[in-house]
Design an enzyme around this catalytic site. Structure first.
Site, PDB file in Angstrom:
ATOM      1  N   GLY A  93      -2.174  -6.494   3.916  1.00 51.14           N
ATOM      2  CA  GLY A  93      -2.555  -5.122   3.568  1.00 51.14           C
ATOM      3  C   GLY A  93      -3.326  -5.013   2.261  1.00 51.14           C
ATOM      4  O   GLY A  93      -4.209  -5.827   1.942  1.00 51.14           O
ATOM      5  N   LYS A 118       6.849   8.044  -4.306  1.00 47.77           N
ATOM      6  CA  LYS A 118       5.517   7.918  -4.931  1.00 47.77           C
ATOM      7  C   LYS A 118       5.430   8.783  -6.198  1.00 47.77           C
ATOM      8  O   LYS A 118       4.752   8.424  -7.144  1.00 47.77           O
ATOM      9  CB  LYS A 118       4.418   8.300  -3.930  1.00 47.77           C
ATOM     10  N   GLY A 171       3.222  -8.503  -3.889  1.00 48.84           N
ATOM     11  CA  GLY A 171       2.974  -7.983  -2.532  1.00 48.84           C
ATOM     12  C   GLY A 171       1.589  -8.400  -2.075  1.00 48.84           C
ATOM     13  O   GLY A 171       0.801  -7.583  -1.589  1.00 48.84           O
ATOM     14  N   TYR A 196       5.211  12.647   4.831  1.00 50.46           N
ATOM     15  CA  TYR A 196       4.730  11.741   3.788  1.00 50.46           C
ATOM     16  C   TYR A 196       4.890  12.347   2.386  1.00 50.46           C
ATOM     17  O   TYR A 196       5.879  12.119   1.714  1.00 50.46           O
ATOM     18  CB  TYR A 196       3.285  11.243   4.051  1.00 50.46           C
ATOM     19  N   GLU A 225       7.631 -13.712   2.998  1.00 52.44           N
ATOM     20  CA  GLU A 225       7.148 -14.062   4.334  1.00 52.44           C
ATOM     21  C   GLU A 225       7.970 -15.220   4.897  1.00 52.44           C
ATOM     22  O   GLU A 225       8.641 -15.934   4.146  1.00 52.44           O
ATOM     23  CB  GLU A 225       5.660 -14.467   4.273  1.00 52.44           C
TER      24      GLU A 225
HETATM   25  P1  NAD Z   1       2.004  -4.249   3.769  1.00 53.96           P
HETATM   26  O1  NAD Z   1       3.214  -4.152   4.618  1.00 53.96           O
HETATM   27  O2  NAD Z   1       0.759  -4.761   4.389  1.00 53.96           O
HETATM   28  O3  NAD Z   1       2.290  -5.181   2.483  1.00 53.96           O
HETATM   29  C1  NAD Z   1       3.516  -5.262   1.849  1.00 53.96           C
HETATM   30  C2  NAD Z   1       3.583  -6.485   0.947  1.00 53.96           C
HETATM   31  O4  NAD Z   1       4.851  -6.465   0.264  1.00 53.96           O
HETATM   32  C3  NAD Z   1       3.518  -7.829   1.674  1.00 53.96           C
HETATM   33  O5  NAD Z   1       2.793  -8.760   0.890  1.00 53.96           O
HETATM   34  C4  NAD Z   1       4.993  -8.251   1.735  1.00 53.96           C
HETATM   35  O6  NAD Z   1       5.214  -9.665   1.821  1.00 53.96           O
HETATM   36  C5  NAD Z   1       5.461  -7.734   0.399  1.00 53.96           C
HETATM   37  N1  NAD Z   1       6.918  -7.558   0.300  1.00 53.96           N
HETATM   38  C6  NAD Z   1       7.723  -6.708   0.982  1.00 53.96           C
HETATM   39  N2  NAD Z   1       8.993  -6.833   0.564  1.00 53.96           N
HETATM   40  C7  NAD Z   1       8.987  -7.771  -0.413  1.00 53.96           C
HETATM   41  C8  NAD Z   1       9.979  -8.346  -1.233  1.00 53.96           C
HETATM   42  N3  NAD Z   1      11.268  -7.975  -1.181  1.00 53.96           N
HETATM   43  N4  NAD Z   1       9.610  -9.311  -2.111  1.00 53.96           N
HETATM   44  C9  NAD Z   1       8.327  -9.731  -2.200  1.00 53.96           C
HETATM   45  N5  NAD Z   1       7.341  -9.203  -1.455  1.00 53.96           N
HETATM   46  C10 NAD Z   1       7.673  -8.247  -0.573  1.00 53.96           C
HETATM   47  O7  NAD Z   1       1.803  -2.797   3.149  1.00 53.96           O
HETATM   48  P2  NAD Z   1       0.573  -1.961   2.559  1.00 53.96           P
HETATM   49  O8  NAD Z   1       0.293  -0.857   3.505  1.00 53.96           O
HETATM   50  O9  NAD Z   1      -0.521  -2.828   2.091  1.00 53.96           O
HETATM   51  O10 NAD Z   1       1.311  -1.280   1.319  1.00 53.96           O
HETATM   52  C11 NAD Z   1       1.140  -1.694  -0.020  1.00 53.96           C
HETATM   53  C12 NAD Z   1       1.169  -0.477  -0.921  1.00 53.96           C
HETATM   54  O11 NAD Z   1       0.042   0.347  -0.617  1.00 53.96           O
HETATM   55  C13 NAD Z   1       2.422   0.391  -0.722  1.00 53.96           C
HETATM   56  O12 NAD Z   1       2.818   0.904  -1.979  1.00 53.96           O
HETATM   57  C14 NAD Z   1       1.904   1.532   0.144  1.00 53.96           C
HETATM   58  O13 NAD Z   1       2.658   2.702   0.024  1.00 53.96           O
HETATM   59  C15 NAD Z   1       0.504   1.686  -0.432  1.00 53.96           C
HETATM   60  N6  NAD Z   1      -0.455   2.431   0.418  1.00 53.96           N
HETATM   61  C16 NAD Z   1      -0.613   2.128   1.736  1.00 53.96           C
HETATM   62  C17 NAD Z   1      -1.498   2.884   2.509  1.00 53.96           C
HETATM   63  C18 NAD Z   1      -1.683   2.595   3.981  1.00 53.96           C
HETATM   64  O14 NAD Z   1      -2.223   3.452   4.685  1.00 53.96           O
HETATM   65  N7  NAD Z   1      -1.313   1.441   4.462  1.00 53.96           N
HETATM   66  C19 NAD Z   1      -2.245   3.917   1.928  1.00 53.96           C
HETATM   67  C20 NAD Z   1      -2.107   4.166   0.563  1.00 53.96           C
HETATM   68  C21 NAD Z   1      -1.184   3.419  -0.184  1.00 53.96           C
END
Ligand code: NAD
Length: 396
Positions: A52, A244, A48, A235, A75
């Site tokens: 993000g 989670k 991932g 959440y 992507e």
């Molecule tokens: P994001 O949408 O920016 O990133 C998601 C990533 O997952 C991307 O790189 C995407 O290409 C990849 N992805 C999705 N489906 C895929 C698949 N089938 N195969 C391969 N890659 C795939 O999201 P984010 O907010 O950075 O979330 C990442 C983690 O951080 C999650 O577990 C989220 O719950 C956690 N998180 C997010 C926040 C927030 O506020 N954004 C806060 C705390 C924790």
């Protein structure tokens, strides 16, 4: 082509290659400013890795401790007349910068939930790196095809028990609205846990460990969120929160599995930030707008890169992870400070469409959102022609 943002609800369907490259360069600059981090990981797999928290993790590892990185993401590449997704451009820019800095970087675009991608990544680790010493699991996805049964699971963002009504933000107009979300039905919980829970994290670690590509002392991390009570029905206590919880269950399982390698699994609880994933969650964008205002005024606001840089430098690499009572790393500590939460909570009760410009950081929310897609970055000429068909060096 001239590339402008096209916003549809909570996503932007275009992305700007030059703007995304600039965004990546800015993140690299943040990490470089902190200087080299001697004890950081050296060979890192990020699942991932294109946007993000995962992208920022990759950047923090590469430019903080000089790590060789392998990234996995899902992507869409660009075409002559259609832009790629932002994560594609981010990765192209990241690889270019990594190579210029003499750092190994290789990327895989495909379904991280599949056995095929796991096998490809393991082959690449064997061929190029031998082993990895850190595995970051940062997927956020609406669906997962199970690799053994072929069943397609869909995650939902719903409360459990009763329907939930609260304030929310129309992120297009800045209006403070009321939303009501119906509670889970049928197997919504199991579906969401199957997508966003820990099973696939465990499958990755099992596959990597049985292939012998995890180094002694390996660390693996997955990311979670807790947040304030006002968001709990949607959440922490909702379907995503149960997923989670499952991640935390798997963290303990992985600790046992990695014991022979003297390895460690962590769940890191990160701050609420604007990302493609979080903008899809009802209620959260209003909370984020109020939070940004308070934390910016306090001088403690961080974006994903500052969060991940702090996670690596101050928790993972200096032997001082400061786990909470449940064994989780908390880089949401500044967000959750009582003074911050008190003020956000007070403003939450007061906020209306009329006073939102004063109480919330709508401008900050919107500009953060646009930056995710490479728009609104200083020094980028958005009226100039840009080639949407950008190659990722290791993919071609
Ligand atoms: P994001 O949408 O920016 O990133 C998601 C990533 O997952 C991307 O790189 C995407 O290409 C990849 N992805 C999705 N489906 C895929 C698949 N089938 N195969 C391969 N890659 C795939 O999201 P984010 O907010 O950075 O979330 C990442 C983690 O951080 C999650 O577990 C989220 O719950 C956690 N998180 C997010 C926040 C927030 O506020 N954004 C806060 C705390 C924790």
């Amino acid at each position: 082509m001239i590339i402008a943002p096209k916003i549809r609800g909570f996503i932007c369907t275009t992305a700007h290659p030059v703007g995304c490259a600039k965004h990546v360069a800015q993140q690299i600059a943040v990490v470089k400013k902190g200087g080299p981090s001697a004890n950081g990981p050296k060979k890192v797999l990020v699942i991932g890795s294109s946007t993000g928290y995962g992208l920022s993790s990759r950047i923090a590892a590469a430019f903080g401790s000089g790590a060789a990185t392998i990234g996995v993401f899902f992507e869409r590449p660009g075409e002559a007349d259609r832009t790629a997704t932002a994560g594609w451009y981010n990765t192209a820019a990241f690889e270019t910068e990594a190579k210029a800095a003499g750092l190994y970087a290789r990327s895989f675009n495909g379904d991280a939930y599949s056995d095929a991608i796991k096998a490809e990544v393991i082959a690449a680790i064997k061929a190029d790196l031998g082993q990895v010493d850190c595995v970051i699991y940062s997927l956020a996805s609406p669906r997962r095809t199970h690799p053994t049964t072929g069943e397609v699971f869909k995650s939902v963002l719903k409360p459990v028990g009763n329907s939930f009504t609260n304030k929310s933000l129309n992120t297009g107009t800045g209006a403070v609205i009321e939303v009501s979300i119906d509670p889970v039905q049928g197997d919504d919980i199991a579906q969401t846990v199957a997508v966003m829970g820990g099973e696939d994290w465990e499958m990755w670690i099992d596959a990597l460990q049985s292939a012998g590509v995890l180094a002694e002392g390996v660390t693996t991390l997955a990311y979670s969120y807790i947040g304030p009570e006002v968001t709990w029905p949607i959440y922490k206590n909702g379907t995503i929160g149960l997923a989670k919880e499952d991640l935390e269950r798997v963290q303990k399982v992985l600790d046992e599995k990695l014991a022979p390698l003297k390895g460690k699994a962590w769940v890191s609880v990160n701050k609420a930030l604007v990302t493609q994933a979080s903008s899809a969650i009802p209620v959260v964008p209003l909370y984020i707008s109020l939070l940004y205002k308070v934390m910016k005024a306090e001088g403690t606001h961080e974006d994903t890169i500052e969060q991940m840089d702090r996670l690596f430098r101050e928790r993972l690499c200096n032997g001082n992870p400061q786990p909470d009572e449940a064994g989780r790393i908390r880089v949401d500590d500044w967000e959750m400070k009582p003074a911050v939460q008190e003020l956000v909570g007070k403003r939450w009760a007061e906020v209306t469409t009329e006073n939102f410009p004063e109480l919330g950081d709508f401008e900050g929310y919107q500009s953060s959102f646009l930056r995710l897609f490479g728009f609104g970055l200083e020094g980028v000429d958005y009226s100039a022609e840009a080639d949407p068909d950008v190659k990722i060096p290791s993919i071609g």
